[in-house]
Design an enzyme around this catalytic site. Sequence first.
Site, mmCIF file in Angstrom:
data_model
loop_
_atom_site.group_PDB
_atom_site.id
_atom_site.type_symbol
_atom_site.label_atom_id
_atom_site.label_comp_id
_atom_site.label_asym_id
_atom_site.label_seq_id
_atom_site.Cartn_x
_atom_site.Cartn_y
_atom_site.Cartn_z
ATOM 1 N N ASP A 26 0.827 -1.201 0.000
ATOM 2 C CA ASP A 26 0.000 0.000 0.000
ATOM 3 C C ASP A 26 0.870 1.263 0.000
ATOM 4 O OD1 ASP A 26 -2.394 1.371 0.026
ATOM 5 O OD2 ASP A 26 -3.222 0.262 1.726
ATOM 6 N N GLU A 59 -1.067 1.757 -5.195
ATOM 7 C CA GLU A 59 -0.681 3.162 -5.082
ATOM 8 C C GLU A 59 -1.839 4.063 -5.524
ATOM 9 O OE1 GLU A 59 -0.251 5.056 -7.794
ATOM 10 O OE2 GLU A 59 1.237 6.569 -7.349
ATOM 11 N N TRP A 60 -2.994 3.474 -5.764
ATOM 12 C CA TRP A 60 -4.280 4.146 -6.037
ATOM 13 C C TRP A 60 -4.284 5.047 -7.279
ATOM 14 C CZ3 TRP A 60 -2.658 6.799 -1.078
ATOM 15 C CH2 TRP A 60 -2.566 5.879 -0.024
ATOM 16 N N GLY A 61 -3.275 4.928 -8.120
ATOM 17 C CA GLY A 61 -3.274 5.759 -9.333
ATOM 18 C C GLY A 61 -2.765 7.168 -9.098
ATOM 19 N N ASP A 95 -10.355 3.427 -3.113
ATOM 20 C CA ASP A 95 -11.086 2.226 -2.721
ATOM 21 C C ASP A 95 -12.502 2.222 -3.317
ATOM 22 O OD1 ASP A 95 -8.774 1.958 -1.371
ATOM 23 O OD2 ASP A 95 -9.651 1.815 0.628
HETATM 24 C C1 GLA Z 1 -5.995 1.400 1.360
HETATM 25 C C2 GLA Z 1 -6.138 0.387 0.232
HETATM 26 C C3 GLA Z 1 -7.223 -0.620 0.571
HETATM 27 C C4 GLA Z 1 -6.923 -1.286 1.898
HETATM 28 C C5 GLA Z 1 -6.771 -0.215 2.955
HETATM 29 C C6 GLA Z 1 -6.328 -0.719 4.297
HETATM 30 O O1 GLA Z 1 -7.100 2.230 1.459
HETATM 31 O O2 GLA Z 1 -6.435 1.038 -0.966
HETATM 32 O O3 GLA Z 1 -7.345 -1.580 -0.450
HETATM 33 O O4 GLA Z 1 -5.760 -2.060 1.796
HETATM 34 O O5 GLA Z 1 -5.796 0.747 2.574
HETATM 35 O O6 GLA Z 1 -6.302 0.383 5.155
#
Ligand code: GLA
Length: 486
Positions: free
Chosen positions: A136, A175-177, A201
């Site tokens: 993450d 890394e969420w983009g 998320d």
């Molecule tokens: C981030 C990630 C999620 C999850 C949470 C845990 O938000 O994007 O997929 O792993 O952390 O806190």
Amino acid sequence: MGWNSWNSFANIVNSQIVQRQAQTLASNGMKQAGYEYVVIDEGWWLGERDAAGNIVVNAKQWPAIEPGQKDGDMANIAAYIHSLGLKAGIYTDAGQDGCSMYPDSGPKYMSTGSEGHYDQDFLQFSKWGFDYVKVDWCGGAKEKRSGAVQYALIAHAIQKAEKTTGRKLYFSICEWGSQNPWVWAPGVGEIESTIWRTGGDIIPPVVESLHDVEHDKRVITSGNVLESFEAGLHPEAQHTGYFNDLDMMVMGMRGMTDALDRTHMGLWVISSAPLMVGTDLTRLSQATLSLLTNQEALAIHNDPYGLQAIKADEPTPGIQIWAKPMAIRGRRAVAILNRTDASAQVKVDWKKLGMKGTPKSLRDVWNKRDLVALDAAVSVPAHDLALMVVDGEDEMPAEYPANQTNIIGIQAFRGPGFARLHYANTTGHVVVIRMTNSSGLSTAIALPPTVGSETDVVGLILPKGTADLSFEGQGAAIGKLDVYAW
Ligand code: GLA
């Protein structure tokens, strides 16, 4: 393909929960269908290390499962998961602090990341027996680090650990983009095969057993599913072994209807996105389970090219035709997505899918039957998705021979285009070439080693416009590129 603890259990995850989910996965038909990883997400440790820097876990949360095991040893749960014929996954953060909060909103636990301990932690995960690690970005973002740099360092730590233990540790980048990972993640650190998250998320977790005000009001909507799908559209970066990750699935969770489950499954399948189910598997309905295990849908997902779908047409606003090029010549998977409030009769214009004439056969995947009237309209209910596999004849591709260093001026003017790249890579390691195009896109394409004198073929999606492929001095020999008319 597998299960991940986060969406339904957040930080309350423990050995009992994981054992129960793994048992369910192994016995409800999902394992046979190909779901193999059981991934423990955040919450498995709270930032404590011993004097030598080794991770220390809570002995009650992770007790011995078999006689002879020690309490507080993560090898216990990994061995349990393996005993069911499944693979085990774990989670950490690229920074010093992770995201860690209990249950998912606070209080916060500090120092739950691996920075400063990359070699030590990834070796530990591998020694415990884990086969997969999700990394993450909470700490990385907090410290304003470069994702391309940190994830390359982590890729190297993973490769070292793999050499020591002889066990493959699959790398999942989360890394969420935020720093456009599709630009650098394919082949980062010369890693062979990886996935990278493309957005935030899909939902905040829905932990049914908590019964707190916050969790009780969380309901999933079609917007959550469609936004994750759209955030993940970086088809130029995706090819065999390297995948945009649209996030863990929420099939069957609170708010999901049968139509929304179908839409979710159809979009993830046609994107060849990781199918990591985030649902409490013990609560799956038969309808959701049969969608998740639909073999014909999974065959689309597992197509060797692993390409994302192209939006081939939107005949009326909100009615979208998504088409996924498949490795078998003349074959595409087609999703008709109805985003409107009314049911629709949709006639697909096959020319827009680069096909000569009408198809030879058309398969309705949800209902597992051949459609006889190949040119008839398909009925798609409101906020639903029809999924089909079509076989026919491709229009002739345009051929681009390579010189020693690049292929330039590749044309895809009608929209994103489909291409087959023929190459040889005898360097013994992953070679990363770059695709740039007239509108400023620049993305990495990773070419794994080929064997002996054999050449390999990868499918690619070209961005709209003119593109160049450059592979200067990197030892991969590009034979040619065939560009199809869609
Ligand atoms: C981030 C990630 C999620 C999850 C949470 C845990 O938000 O994007 O997929 O792993 O952390 O806190």
